[in-house]
Design a protein around this motif. Structure first.
Motif, PDB file in Angstrom:
ATOM      1  N   ASP A   1       0.785  -1.222   0.000  1.00  0.00           N
ATOM      2  CA  ASP A   1       0.000   0.000   0.000  1.00  0.00           C
ATOM      3  C   ASP A   1       0.820   1.276   0.000  1.00  0.00           C
ATOM      4  OD1 ASP A   1      -2.103  -1.961   1.701  1.00  0.00           O
ATOM      5  OD2 ASP A   1      -2.928  -0.679   0.141  1.00  0.00           O
ATOM      6  N   THR A   2       2.000   1.251   0.533  1.00  0.00           N
ATOM      7  CA  THR A   2       2.818   2.447   0.606  1.00  0.00           C
ATOM      8  C   THR A   2       4.237   2.115   0.191  1.00  0.00           C
ATOM      9  OG1 THR A   2       3.179   2.027   2.934  1.00  0.00           O
ATOM     10  CG2 THR A   2       1.447   3.594   2.403  1.00  0.00           C
ATOM     11  N   PRO A   3       4.478   2.002  -1.113  1.00  0.00           N
ATOM     12  CA  PRO A   3       5.800   1.579  -1.565  1.00  0.00           C
ATOM     13  C   PRO A   3       6.899   2.546  -1.187  1.00  0.00           C
ATOM     14  CG  PRO A   3       4.446   2.336  -3.402  1.00  0.00           C
ATOM     15  CD  PRO A   3       3.562   2.276  -2.197  1.00  0.00           C
ATOM     16  N   GLU A   4       6.561   3.807  -0.879  1.00  0.00           N
ATOM     17  CA  GLU A   4       7.595   4.757  -0.524  1.00  0.00           C
ATOM     18  C   GLU A   4       8.148   4.540   0.878  1.00  0.00           C
ATOM     19  OE1 GLU A   4       4.421   5.275  -0.893  1.00  0.00           O
ATOM     20  OE2 GLU A   4       3.697   6.900   0.326  1.00  0.00           O
ATOM     21  N   ILE A   5       7.458   3.749   1.697  1.00  0.00           N
ATOM     22  CA  ILE A   5       7.951   3.423   3.026  1.00  0.00           C
ATOM     23  C   ILE A   5       8.645   2.074   2.929  1.00  0.00           C
ATOM     24  CG2 ILE A   5       7.327   2.989   5.427  1.00  0.00           C
ATOM     25  CD1 ILE A   5       4.790   4.597   4.954  1.00  0.00           C
TER      26      ILE A   5
ATOM     27  N   LEU B   1     -13.200   0.693   8.271  1.00  0.00           N
ATOM     28  CA  LEU B   1     -11.843   0.479   7.796  1.00  0.00           C
ATOM     29  C   LEU B   1     -11.079   1.791   7.743  1.00  0.00           C
ATOM     30  CD1 LEU B   1     -12.479  -1.953   4.794  1.00  0.00           C
ATOM     31  CD2 LEU B   1     -12.037  -2.512   7.185  1.00  0.00           C
ATOM     32  N   THR B   2      -9.796   1.714   8.097  1.00  0.00           N
ATOM     33  CA  THR B   2      -8.879   2.839   7.952  1.00  0.00           C
ATOM     34  C   THR B   2      -7.720   2.343   7.089  1.00  0.00           C
ATOM     35  OG1 THR B   2      -9.428   3.489  10.213  1.00  0.00           O
ATOM     36  CG2 THR B   2      -7.565   4.606   9.168  1.00  0.00           C
ATOM     37  N   PRO B   3      -7.787   2.559   5.776  1.00  0.00           N
ATOM     38  CA  PRO B   3      -6.702   2.102   4.902  1.00  0.00           C
ATOM     39  C   PRO B   3      -5.415   2.875   5.165  1.00  0.00           C
ATOM     40  CG  PRO B   3      -8.696   2.566   3.639  1.00  0.00           C
ATOM     41  CD  PRO B   3      -8.904   3.112   5.030  1.00  0.00           C
ATOM     42  N   ILE B   4      -4.289   2.194   4.978  1.00  0.00           N
ATOM     43  CA  ILE B   4      -2.998   2.869   5.081  1.00  0.00           C
ATOM     44  C   ILE B   4      -2.983   4.019   4.085  1.00  0.00           C
ATOM     45  CG2 ILE B   4      -0.521   2.597   4.662  1.00  0.00           C
ATOM     46  CD1 ILE B   4      -0.820  -0.303   5.620  1.00  0.00           C
ATOM     47  N   GLY B   5      -2.503   5.173   4.519  1.00  0.00           N
ATOM     48  CA  GLY B   5      -2.440   6.363   3.677  1.00  0.00           C
ATOM     49  C   GLY B   5      -3.639   7.282   3.811  1.00  0.00           C
ATOM     50  N   SER B   6      -4.675   6.859   4.530  1.00  0.00           N
ATOM     51  CA  SER B   6      -5.874   7.685   4.718  1.00  0.00           C
ATOM     52  C   SER B   6      -5.555   8.923   5.539  1.00  0.00           C
ATOM     53  CB  SER B   6      -6.963   6.911   5.463  1.00  0.00           C
ATOM     54  OG  SER B   6      -7.368   5.789   4.758  1.00  0.00           O
ATOM     55  N   PRO B   7      -6.158  10.084   5.192  1.00  0.00           N
ATOM     56  CA  PRO B   7      -5.986  11.269   6.036  1.00  0.00           C
ATOM     57  C   PRO B   7      -6.815  11.130   7.310  1.00  0.00           C
ATOM     58  CG  PRO B   7      -7.411  11.774   4.167  1.00  0.00           C
ATOM     59  CD  PRO B   7      -6.942  10.358   3.989  1.00  0.00           C
ATOM     60  N   VAL B   8      -6.143  11.276   8.462  1.00  0.00           N
ATOM     61  CA  VAL B   8      -6.805  11.071   9.752  1.00  0.00           C
ATOM     62  C   VAL B   8      -6.350  12.111  10.772  1.00  0.00           C
ATOM     63  CG1 VAL B   8      -7.074   8.571   9.426  1.00  0.00           C
ATOM     64  CG2 VAL B   8      -5.041   9.453  10.596  1.00  0.00           C
ATOM     65  N   ASP B   9      -7.102  12.191  11.849  1.00  0.00           N
ATOM     66  CA  ASP B   9      -6.720  12.899  13.062  1.00  0.00           C
ATOM     67  C   ASP B   9      -6.651  11.848  14.158  1.00  0.00           C
ATOM     68  OD1 ASP B   9      -6.893  15.399  11.809  1.00  0.00           O
ATOM     69  OD2 ASP B   9      -9.000  15.639  12.352  1.00  0.00           O
ATOM     70  N   SER B  10      -5.655  11.949  15.036  1.00  0.00           N
ATOM     71  CA  SER B  10      -5.560  11.021  16.159  1.00  0.00           C
ATOM     72  C   SER B  10      -5.466  11.818  17.449  1.00  0.00           C
ATOM     73  CB  SER B  10      -4.332  10.107  16.005  1.00  0.00           C
ATOM     74  OG  SER B  10      -4.303   9.157  17.040  1.00  0.00           O
TER      75      SER B  10
END
Length: 197
Positions: free
Chosen positions: A9-13, A55-64
């Motif tokens: 899902d996040t090839p840059e990481i 669901l919270t997909p990797i890369g989703s914009p979120v607040d924690s």
């Protein structure tokens, strides 16, 4: 499981980082396994006697932010999609990429001047990377920066150094309004740790 999800899902990481010349996954920094399954955090949310999986997909914009009803946990609130503005997950540690820090000053003023009760008004914002149900092992993050927030201390997040009792050295506090060049924030325990892993 986690490594496949992260690289998919996040090839840059990078799926592995080096720690003391030993390859390790992000799970190396925690006492538990990643909560990610099939590229997303799956959370059962019950509201008005109805339970659904969000669901919270990797890369989703979120607040924690700290969960006021379960202080050991942090809530994850979606910033887009079907559940925009709603809680989509809970975890003891949340990893955010490209973090920024937000404080609602009007709500803060209500806490310190009027209501004297807590409300959600400060959070770490960015892209969801991962979640764990354990605290981060800080000794494995030698180059991290500790950041914290209290409405009674300041109207912004600030760098913090704690003594052996956990008390803050107020003379060493500095305002933090952005990520200060760190790519990741680990929202965990009493503070947020900024790191580049």
């Amino acid at each position: 499981m986690f490594q496949n999800t992260l690289s998919f899902d996040t090839p840059e990481i990078d799926e592995f980082n080096t720690f003391n010349e030993t390859e390790c996954s992000l799970s190396h920094y925690f006492d538990s396994e990643s909560l990610i399954t099939d590229g997303a955090l799956h959370t059962e949310i019950t509201r008005k006697d109805k339970t659904e999986t969000r669901l919270t997909p990797i890369g989703s914009p979120v607040d924690s932010y700290r969960n006021l009803n379960m202080p050991k946990y942090f809530s994850i609130r979606s910033r887009d999609g079907e559940y925009k503005g709603k809680v989509v997950g809970y975890a003891q540690s949340v990893i955010i990429r490209n973090p920024s820090f937000v404080v609602g000053e009007k709500s803060r003023q209500r806490i310190i001047n009027i209501e004297f009760k807590k409300n959600v008004h400060a959070f770490c914002r960015g892209e969801f990377v991962n979640a764990f149900n354990s605290s981060v092992i800080e000794s494995r993050l030698p180059n991290s920066l500790r950041v914290s927030y209290s409405p009674y201390v300041a109207g912004h997040f600030y760098t913090v150094e704690r003594d052996e009792t956990g008390a803050i050295n107020k003379r060493k506090m500095k305002p933090v309004l952005d990520s200060l060049g760190y790519e990741y924030a680990i929202v965990s325990g009493s503070d947020v740790l900024l790191t580049n892993f």
